[in-house]
Design a protein around this motif. Structure first.
Motif: not given
Length: 173
Positions: A36-49, A97-99, A160-163
């Protein structure tokens, strides 16, 4: 011929290779992205991945609107994350990007961004834009270190980040 077709298949930096995703990356892709720490800031990657998401990612690399690269160690060729470009008809190309979390703080993100940025510059693909959540200090630092400058403060429209406060940065070469 599109500008996308002029991008190199592989980009080498001091410690990294940026290359096309492959099925052999699947295990590392899922292991690094399913956090979740990796995916939360992304716009579209699903969780769980999950594996199905990784397979879909590897298969979609031929889409004209997106050009992803795996960020891999030069020695060992292990996936550390993903970097890519999103092409738009009505606005500049966007970098994302993500790492994987265990690779944070080693300078890999700025190195990968510089490598892709320089490849874009060499074919005249400028400017580049990046969107980042205002609370994502690490990603803001990566973009500033690599020459991106703030051009807009707005709010996210992504579900995911609306507003939430969002920054738009641009690199002009």
């Amino acid at each position: 011929m599109t500008i996308r077709s002029l991008l190199p298949e592989t980009i080498e930096t001091a410690r990294l290779t940026l290359r096309a995703p492959r099925v052999s990356d699947l295990e590392d892709l899922v292991a690094e992205a399913n956090n979740w720490k990796v995916l939360e800031p992304t716009a579209s990657l699903p969780f769980p991945y999950e594996e199905q998401h990784g397979r879909a990612f590897v298969e979609k690399t031929a889409r004209a609107s997106h050009h992803p690269y795996v960020i891999a160690e030069k020695t060992g060729d292990r996936l550390l994350g993903v970097i890519g470009l999103y092409f738009h008809d009505d606005r500049p190309t966007e970098l994302g990007y993500w790492l994987g979390e265990r690779h944070w703080g080693h300078g890999y993100a700025p190195e990968a961004v510089r490598g892709l940025r320089d490849a874009c510059s060499s074919i005249g693909l400028v400017p580049l834009r990046a969107r980042v959540l205002a609370h994502n200090a690490g990603s803001i630092r990566v973009l500033e270190k690599t020459g991106f400058a703030l051009i807009e403060e707005t709010v996210s429209v992504v579900e995911r980040h609306k507003g939430k406060p969002l920054l738009v940065l641009e690199w002009r070469g």
